[in-house]
Design a protein around this motif. Structure first.
Motif, short mmCIF file in Angstrom:
data_model
loop_
_atom_site.label_atom_id
_atom_site.label_comp_id
_atom_site.label_asym_id
_atom_site.label_seq_id
_atom_site.Cartn_x
_atom_site.Cartn_y
_atom_site.Cartn_z
N ILE A 1 0.85 -1.20 0.00
CA ILE A 1 0.00 0.00 0.00
C ILE A 1 0.88 1.25 0.00
CG2 ILE A 1 -1.77 1.29 1.27
CD1 ILE A 1 -2.70 -1.45 2.43
N SER A 2 1.91 1.25 0.85
CA SER A 2 2.77 2.44 0.88
C SER A 2 3.58 2.58 -0.40
CB SER A 2 3.69 2.42 2.11
OG SER A 2 2.98 2.93 3.23
N PHE A 3 3.90 1.47 -1.04
CA PHE A 3 4.63 1.57 -2.31
C PHE A 3 3.81 2.35 -3.33
CE2 PHE A 3 5.44 0.26 -6.63
CZ PHE A 3 6.80 0.46 -6.73
N ILE A 4 2.53 1.97 -3.47
CA ILE A 4 1.72 2.66 -4.49
C ILE A 4 1.45 4.10 -4.06
CG2 ILE A 4 -0.63 2.03 -3.75
CD1 ILE A 4 0.73 2.09 -7.37
N ASN A 5 1.40 4.33 -2.75
CA ASN A 5 1.20 5.71 -2.30
C ASN A 5 2.47 6.54 -2.50
OD1 ASN A 5 -1.52 5.66 -1.69
ND2 ASN A 5 -1.18 4.81 0.36
N ALA A 6 3.63 5.92 -2.43
CA ALA A 6 4.88 6.63 -2.77
C ALA A 6 4.88 6.96 -4.26
CB ALA A 6 6.09 5.77 -2.41
N MET A 7 4.40 6.01 -5.07
CA MET A 7 4.30 6.27 -6.52
C MET A 7 3.32 7.42 -6.79
SD MET A 7 6.42 4.32 -7.90
CE MET A 7 7.39 4.31 -6.42
N TRP B 1 -4.26 -4.85 -3.16
CA TRP B 1 -3.57 -4.00 -2.15
C TRP B 1 -2.62 -3.01 -2.83
CZ3 TRP B 1 -7.04 -6.69 -0.25
CH2 TRP B 1 -7.41 -6.58 1.06
N LEU B 2 -3.05 -2.55 -4.01
CA LEU B 2 -2.23 -1.60 -4.75
C LEU B 2 -3.08 -0.39 -5.12
CD1 LEU B 2 0.74 -2.00 -5.47
CD2 LEU B 2 0.08 -2.71 -7.75
N ARG B 3 -4.07 -0.14 -4.24
CA ARG B 3 -4.98 0.99 -4.48
C ARG B 3 -4.43 2.21 -3.77
NH1 ARG B 3 -8.94 -1.63 -2.20
NH2 ARG B 3 -9.06 -0.07 -0.56
N PRO B 4 -4.08 3.26 -4.54
CA PRO B 4 -3.54 4.45 -3.89
C PRO B 4 -4.66 5.21 -3.16
CG PRO B 4 -3.80 4.84 -6.24
CD PRO B 4 -4.19 3.40 -6.00
N GLY B 5 -4.28 5.99 -2.18
CA GLY B 5 -5.29 6.77 -1.45
C GLY B 5 -4.79 7.17 -0.08
N LEU B 6 -5.75 7.25 0.83
CA LEU B 6 -5.48 7.77 2.17
C LEU B 6 -4.65 6.81 3.02
CD1 LEU B 6 -6.04 9.89 4.31
CD2 LEU B 6 -8.41 9.10 4.41
N GLY B 7 -4.47 5.60 2.56
CA GLY B 7 -3.55 4.69 3.24
C GLY B 7 -4.23 3.77 4.22
N PHE B 8 -3.37 2.98 4.89
CA PHE B 8 -3.91 1.93 5.76
C PHE B 8 -4.08 2.41 7.20
CE2 PHE B 8 0.73 1.20 5.52
CZ PHE B 8 1.07 1.21 6.86
N GLY B 9 -5.04 1.76 7.86
CA GLY B 9 -5.29 2.03 9.27
C GLY B 9 -5.88 0.78 9.88
N ARG C 1 0.07 10.55 3.79
CA ARG C 1 -1.19 10.57 3.03
C ARG C 1 -2.24 11.40 3.75
NH1 ARG C 1 -1.26 9.70 -1.91
NH2 ARG C 1 0.46 11.05 -1.42
N ARG C 2 -2.23 11.24 5.08
CA ARG C 2 -3.24 11.95 5.88
C ARG C 2 -2.97 13.46 5.80
NH1 ARG C 2 -3.65 7.79 11.11
NH2 ARG C 2 -3.52 5.92 9.83
N ALA C 3 -1.68 13.82 5.93
CA ALA C 3 -1.32 15.24 5.88
C ALA C 3 -1.66 15.82 4.50
CB ALA C 3 0.17 15.39 6.17
N ARG C 4 -1.41 15.03 3.45
CA ARG C 4 -1.67 15.51 2.09
C ARG C 4 -3.17 15.72 1.87
NH1 ARG C 4 -0.91 18.77 -1.32
NH2 ARG C 4 -1.18 18.25 -3.51
N THR C 5 -3.97 14.85 2.43
CA THR C 5 -5.43 14.98 2.31
C THR C 5 -5.90 16.29 2.94
OG1 THR C 5 -5.63 12.58 2.39
CG2 THR C 5 -7.64 13.82 2.81
N TYR D 1 -12.86 18.66 -8.46
CA TYR D 1 -12.55 17.32 -7.95
C TYR D 1 -11.04 17.18 -7.77
CZ TYR D 1 -11.83 12.23 -8.02
OH TYR D 1 -11.44 10.94 -7.73
N ARG D 2 -10.60 16.82 -6.56
CA ARG D 2 -9.17 16.55 -6.33
C ARG D 2 -9.03 15.19 -5.68
NH1 ARG D 2 -5.80 21.05 -5.98
NH2 ARG D 2 -4.14 19.50 -6.09
N THR D 3 -8.01 14.46 -6.07
CA THR D 3 -7.74 13.18 -5.40
C THR D 3 -6.27 13.13 -5.05
OG1 THR D 3 -8.15 10.81 -5.51
CG2 THR D 3 -7.31 11.84 -7.51
N LEU D 4 -5.93 12.13 -4.22
CA LEU D 4 -4.54 12.05 -3.75
C LEU D 4 -3.64 11.58 -4.89
CD1 LEU D 4 -5.22 10.50 -0.29
CD2 LEU D 4 -3.98 12.59 -0.64
#
Ligand code: UGA
Length: 474
Positions: free
Chosen positions: A259-265, A293-301, A338-342, A471-474
């Motif tokens: 998950i973090s890999f795709i969010n780094a991308m 588990w390669l969906r970019p976004g707000l990340g895991f919790g 991801r949270r800060a960027r949101t 519309y904005r997305t991460l």
């Protein structure tokens, strides 16, 4: 870690004086036929959270007689009345069916539990310790320390909770030391891989069964328990205790890394003007990588991935192998960015400052299909918006009550429309289907401004833009 395990049973005093079992144990029949089968016909499950309740109800469904045990009397009373104290699709009907069949009952009594069965599963929580990366093993230690002195006959205690590697060995020694059955009181480790929201399906049909054992007898007993899954083709892998513990934390570390890999991308794509959704889709076509588990976004919790990678790092440090897992620090950092960027995107859409602005938040559960708000990225973002001076109005189909208890300072709405009424900025933070299906035109009629941050990349940007939304997305 060792210190956490050395709480003496007397000091813990967990077993209450009056311990009525809420239902008498039923005398049902069970398919098992071998010598071990006689020992596995009755099973106890300690800990009645997502894991323990799903395990207990599914074992009852599979034909075993099951006694669920917890130190929380209110929770046990609710379960005995057929009420699930949390949201988990498909579990409540199974719970009620188990109770009706007489094969499933609940108790707060450790002594009743010890007398009930020769096979005991430990499914208690191992949360992150306050102020440390380490896992809090006090619940598991208390369970072992309270149960062991009551175990007089040969038996098998099976850990399912996620624990730092090395815990099982210490528990095994403790059991043999303090149980009257001595060396005949054995320990095995059988980690659980269920996902919240899919607990029943993942328990009935797991992807694999890991049996960390020290004897052929322990392996045979676990094979009896999982006979139907094995017959259905589920791989049954036998390992030592330490490897079994590691399979679980390594799996969660790998998922978090993906998950973090795709969010780094996503960060790189944003800088380069590329499309991370298209990138993710293209990567997923490589069978060696896989699209899950390669969906970019707000990340895991949630209650698992974040605390598990931190506890894994802490344990590796203790073992002198900290360097091997230093990359997990970056995995964690990417995830938190991801949270800060949101929040940054919301601030931009709100015109540069959130002070006094109305933010409508859709979703607070850590993921759809769950009411769990532990380490929820969505709730974290909502609370940060509030901290930055925004008036935050939140809606979630099932997690509102839990969120209200954790963050009473936020406003809670009864519907998505109510949450975004007069909003200067709208944020989608948990991708519940009802939000993905929402009509942007209808929602746009009630907001002050048509501006949305899609924190999960779950909406169709063309549809929202066509309805005049920014519309904005991460
Ligand atoms: C996770 C593991 O998937 C289970 O195998 C494991 O048994 C469980 O932890 C546990 O240790 O008990 P769970 O916490 O239910 O299960 O949640 P996941 O479905 O793995 O999702 C974790 C988080 O990752 C969620 O916040 C989700 O929104 C996020 N996620 C998932 C992404 O951001 N991108 C993805 O592509 C996938």
């Amino acid at each position: 870690m060792k210190e956490a395990l050395e709480c003496h049973p007397q000091a813990l005093g967990a077993v209450p004086a009056r311990e009525p079992r809420t239902r008498p144990a039923a005398q049902g029949c069970h398919p098992s036929r071998t010598e071990e089968g006689a020992l596995t016909r009755r099973i106890t499950v300690f800990g009645t959270g997502y894991l323990g309740t799903a395990h207990a109800a599914c074992l009852a469904e599979m034909g075993f007689e099951v006694l669920g045990v917890d130190i929380d009397a209110a929770r046990i009373a609710a379960l005995a009345a057929g009420e699930l104290p949390f949201f988990e699709p498909g579990l409540q009907p199974l719970l009620r069916k188990g109770l009706r069949s007489g094969r499933l009952s609940f108790t707060i009594s450790y002594s009743d539990a010890a007398a009930f069965a020769r096979l005991h599963f430990i499914c208690v929580g191992t949360p992150q310790q306050d102020g440390s990366y380490e896992a809090d093993l006090s619940h598991a230690a208390r369970c072992v320390n309270t149960l062991a002195p009551l175990l007089r006959a040969p038996c098998l205690v099976v850990g399912k909770s996620t624990v730092p590697v090395g815990t099982a060995r210490i528990f095994a020694e403790r059991l043999a030391q303090i149980s009257p059955a001595g060396q005949d009181c054995e320990l095995a480790w059988n980690p659980e891989f269920l996902r919240e929201g899919h607990a029943v399906q993942d328990t009935m049909r797991p992807g694999r069964i890991i049996a960390g054992v020290r004897s052929a007898r322990a392996e045979a007993m676990l094979r009896e328990v999982y006979a139907s899954q094995i017959a259905a083709g589920t791989p049954f892998l036998v390992t030592d205790l330490a490897t079994a513990e590691l399979v679980k934390v390594a799996a969660n570390a790998f998922l978090a890394t993906k998950i973090s890999f795709i969010n780094a991308m996503a960060e790189v794509c944003e800088a380069a003007g590329a499309d991370v959704m298209a990138l993710s889709g293209a990567l997923g076509h490589d069978a060696r990588i896989g699209g899950a588990w390669l969906r970019p976004g707000l990340g895991f919790g949630g209650g698992c991935l974040p605390k598990d990678i931190r506890a894994f790092m802490a344990r590796a440090d203790e073992l002198g192998a900290g360097q091997a897992l230093s990359f997990l620090r970056e995995v964690d950092a990417i995830n938190m960015r991801r949270r800060a960027r949101t929040v940054d995107l919301a601030r931009e859409l709100a015109g540069g400052s959130l002070r006094g602005k109305l933010a409508g938040v859709l979703g607070v559960a850590f993921k759809p299909g769950s009411d769990d708000i532990r380490d929820s990225p969505a709730l974290d973002v909502a609370a940060t918006l509030h901290g930055l001076g925004a008036l935050v109005s939140v809606y979630d189909p099932v997690a509102l009550e839990a969120a209200r208890r954790a963050c009473p300072e936020l406003n809670y709405a009864g519907s998505a429309t109510e949450a975004v009424r007069d909003a200067d900025v709208t944020l989608l933070l948990t991708e519940w289907q009802e939000f993905c299906d929402a009509d942007p035109e209808e929602l746009g009629k009630v907001t002050a401004r048509r501006a949305i941050v899609d924190g999960r990349g779950a909406l169709d940007p063309a549809r929202w833009r066509a309805a005049s939304w920014t519309y904005r997305t991460l």
